[in-house]
Design an enzyme around this catalytic site. Sequence first.
Site, PDB file in Angstrom:
ATOM      1  N   LYS A 192       0.830  -1.214   0.000  1.00 47.56           N
ATOM      2  CA  LYS A 192       0.000   0.000   0.000  1.00 47.56           C
ATOM      3  C   LYS A 192       0.865   1.265   0.000  1.00 47.56           C
ATOM      4  O   LYS A 192       0.633   2.174  -0.791  1.00 47.56           O
ATOM      5  CB  LYS A 192      -0.938   0.009   1.230  1.00 47.56           C
ATOM      6  CG  LYS A 192      -1.878  -1.178   1.317  1.00 47.56           C
ATOM      7  CD  LYS A 192      -2.904  -1.017   2.421  1.00 47.56           C
ATOM      8  CE  LYS A 192      -2.311  -0.982   3.816  1.00 47.56           C
ATOM      9  NZ  LYS A 192      -1.736  -2.289   4.260  1.00 47.56           N
ATOM     10  N   ARG A 267      -9.546   0.708   9.131  1.00 49.06           N
ATOM     11  CA  ARG A 267      -9.192  -0.675   9.437  1.00 49.06           C
ATOM     12  C   ARG A 267     -10.298  -1.361  10.235  1.00 49.06           C
ATOM     13  O   ARG A 267     -10.176  -2.542  10.556  1.00 49.06           O
ATOM     14  CB  ARG A 267      -7.905  -0.707  10.254  1.00 49.06           C
ATOM     15  CG  ARG A 267      -6.645  -0.940   9.425  1.00 49.06           C
ATOM     16  CD  ARG A 267      -5.462  -0.739  10.362  1.00 49.06           C
ATOM     17  NE  ARG A 267      -4.300  -1.519  10.043  1.00 49.06           N
ATOM     18  CZ  ARG A 267      -3.183  -0.975   9.549  1.00 49.06           C
ATOM     19  NH1 ARG A 267      -3.149   0.290   9.216  1.00 49.06           N
ATOM     20  NH2 ARG A 267      -2.117  -1.721   9.381  1.00 49.06           N
ATOM     21  N   ARG A 306      11.566  -6.255   4.878  1.00 45.04           N
ATOM     22  CA  ARG A 306      11.418  -4.822   5.127  1.00 45.04           C
ATOM     23  C   ARG A 306      11.931  -4.465   6.522  1.00 45.04           C
ATOM     24  O   ARG A 306      12.568  -3.443   6.728  1.00 45.04           O
ATOM     25  CB  ARG A 306       9.933  -4.432   4.985  1.00 45.04           C
ATOM     26  CG  ARG A 306       9.653  -2.953   5.143  1.00 45.04           C
ATOM     27  CD  ARG A 306       8.230  -2.613   4.749  1.00 45.04           C
ATOM     28  NE  ARG A 306       7.287  -2.833   5.847  1.00 45.04           N
ATOM     29  CZ  ARG A 306       5.967  -2.595   5.772  1.00 45.04           C
ATOM     30  NH1 ARG A 306       5.438  -2.163   4.624  1.00 45.04           N
ATOM     31  NH2 ARG A 306       5.189  -2.810   6.799  1.00 45.04           N
ATOM     32  N   ARG A 312      11.834  -1.497  11.834  1.00 42.09           N
ATOM     33  CA  ARG A 312      10.512  -1.514  12.470  1.00 42.09           C
ATOM     34  C   ARG A 312      10.345  -2.793  13.265  1.00 42.09           C
ATOM     35  O   ARG A 312      10.398  -3.884  12.698  1.00 42.09           O
ATOM     36  CB  ARG A 312       9.422  -1.466  11.376  1.00 42.09           C
ATOM     37  CG  ARG A 312       8.828  -0.109  11.157  1.00 42.09           C
ATOM     38  CD  ARG A 312       7.787  -0.152  10.064  1.00 42.09           C
ATOM     39  NE  ARG A 312       6.522  -0.766  10.504  1.00 42.09           N
ATOM     40  CZ  ARG A 312       5.418  -0.722   9.794  1.00 42.09           C
ATOM     41  NH1 ARG A 312       5.404  -0.097   8.616  1.00 42.09           N
ATOM     42  NH2 ARG A 312       4.318  -1.277  10.250  1.00 42.09           N
ATOM     43  N   ARG A 324      -0.866  -9.210  13.424  1.00 43.48           N
ATOM     44  CA  ARG A 324      -1.421  -8.132  12.586  1.00 43.48           C
ATOM     45  C   ARG A 324      -2.354  -8.725  11.529  1.00 43.48           C
ATOM     46  O   ARG A 324      -3.388  -8.136  11.216  1.00 43.48           O
ATOM     47  CB  ARG A 324      -0.280  -7.321  11.943  1.00 43.48           C
ATOM     48  CG  ARG A 324       0.366  -6.358  12.945  1.00 43.48           C
ATOM     49  CD  ARG A 324       1.798  -6.042  12.605  1.00 43.48           C
ATOM     50  NE  ARG A 324       1.920  -5.182  11.438  1.00 43.48           N
ATOM     51  CZ  ARG A 324       3.058  -5.032  10.741  1.00 43.48           C
ATOM     52  NH1 ARG A 324       4.144  -5.706  11.086  1.00 43.48           N
ATOM     53  NH2 ARG A 324       3.105  -4.223   9.717  1.00 43.48           N
TER      54      ARG A 324
HETATM   55  P1  AMP Z   1       0.885   0.156   9.128  1.00 44.10           P
HETATM   56  O1  AMP Z   1       2.101   0.985   8.939  1.00 44.10           O
HETATM   57  O2  AMP Z   1      -0.287   0.625   8.329  1.00 44.10           O
HETATM   58  O3  AMP Z   1       1.132  -1.307   8.960  1.00 44.10           O
HETATM   59  O4  AMP Z   1       0.440   0.376  10.652  1.00 44.10           O
HETATM   60  C1  AMP Z   1       1.280   0.008  11.728  1.00 44.10           C
HETATM   61  C2  AMP Z   1       0.486  -0.074  13.015  1.00 44.10           C
HETATM   62  O5  AMP Z   1      -0.113   1.200  13.312  1.00 44.10           O
HETATM   63  C3  AMP Z   1      -0.674  -1.039  13.001  1.00 44.10           C
HETATM   64  O6  AMP Z   1      -0.283  -2.363  13.271  1.00 44.10           O
HETATM   65  C4  AMP Z   1      -1.550  -0.460  14.114  1.00 44.10           C
HETATM   66  O7  AMP Z   1      -1.045  -0.791  15.370  1.00 44.10           O
HETATM   67  C5  AMP Z   1      -1.387   1.033  13.901  1.00 44.10           C
HETATM   68  N1  AMP Z   1      -2.410   1.531  12.966  1.00 44.10           N
HETATM   69  C6  AMP Z   1      -2.203   2.056  11.736  1.00 44.10           C
HETATM   70  N2  AMP Z   1      -3.373   2.425  11.152  1.00 44.10           N
HETATM   71  C7  AMP Z   1      -4.338   2.095  12.032  1.00 44.10           C
HETATM   72  C8  AMP Z   1      -5.744   2.193  12.017  1.00 44.10           C
HETATM   73  N3  AMP Z   1      -6.409   2.690  10.960  1.00 44.10           N
HETATM   74  N4  AMP Z   1      -6.424   1.772  13.103  1.00 44.10           N
HETATM   75  C9  AMP Z   1      -5.777   1.275  14.175  1.00 44.10           C
HETATM   76  N5  AMP Z   1      -4.467   1.136  14.246  1.00 44.10           N
HETATM   77  C10 AMP Z   1      -3.727   1.537  13.201  1.00 44.10           C
END
Ligand code: AMP
Length: 369
Positions: A192, A267, A306, A312, A324
């Site tokens: 994404k 989400r 990654r 990360r 996740r």
């Molecule tokens: P990402 O970089 O999109 O994979 O997000 C990393 C982490 O941020 C996720 O595993 C969640 O803990 C938190 N996070 C990101 N976006 C959301 C969302 N829309 N709702 C809840 N938690 C989020």
Amino acid sequence: MIKLHDKVFKPFLGEEQILAAIEKMATEIAKDYKNETPIFVGVLNGAFMFVSDFLKAYQHPCQVSFVRLSSYHGLTSTGIVETLLDVPEDIDGRSVIILEDVIDTGRTLKQLVHLFSQTNVKEFKIASLFYKSDVYSGEYSIDYVGMEIPDNFIVGYGLDYKELGRNLREVYQLNQNNMINLVLFGKPGAGKGTQAGFLKENYNLKHISTGDVFRYNIKNGTELGKLAKSYIDRGDLVPDEVTISMLKDEVEKNPDAAGFIFDGFPRTTAQAEALDNFLESKDMQIDATIALEADDNVLVARLLERGKASGRSDDQDEDKIRNRFDEYNQKTAPLRAYYEKQGKFHSVNGIGEISEITERLCTVVNDLS
Ligand code: AMP
């Protein structure tokens, strides 16, 4: 710009332009009727202002009356035309000129022609201030036209949007929002963020990644960062309340954006509903939700790779990654049905060369009307 109910309208015709068109009509009609006393029949409600200004411009003997029909409910013509106020009495043998505010599909006009065909008038003519010739599909040719206009929804000068706007002196048209707002959907590692980078360039959009915003806040030790950290470290979702208000702030910060790419948001169903309501309040909407599809095992391998480069922590531990995915399957996957129901869901194969995948995404965006 003005707002009526939930819609925004922008200026279209000024008072002077409207009055000039009316003057022209009055002169034309006077040429044909000044030697008799015609009956002008205004079509309520929309034509009341037009009738008033028309009569002021028509300084010859005449009578005035009204009929009332109805076919508009909101923005689209329902096709249901009711007669709410009947033809005036004592019109036998007289010349009748019907004054309409706007003629579009011609449904109302058909009803009017039908109404007056059943009377014993000497003749009847149709005069319309505005005429949407592009959409008019009736057989009757309009006798007097003030102005031909394109097929945009208009309000003001007697015309309404759900009963508001009739008192405006000018005519406004619906602000057709040509923003593009996309949701990028897919499991962690689906690509994404990578694809958002290309789409944002191609379509001049603002990219909002909720994950990035959280990480930025964690790095900078903000309150929001402290709040989100424990959830993110475990691979759990941050509570909706926190995420939704953060997302709204990010949108508000970019009032001039040509559109947004929402990456990692929504989400949960609550987030999707909050996003829809929020966008609607700003006269915006999601145009498409595009899912990048890839197999779990491919994704785990990508994320571990990654994690090595980015550091990360949630990308470096397979258990956290699997958690996740569980969060995704439980809370995010149902959004597929949510957007399918709105006819906005598009699925794209997320496996292949990055440029191939970008092309697949662009095909979806380019096909949006
Ligand atoms: P990402 O970089 O999109 O994979 O997000 C990393 C982490 O941020 C996720 O595993 C969640 O803990 C938190 N996070 C990101 N976006 C959301 C969302 N829309 N709702 C809840 N938690 C989020």
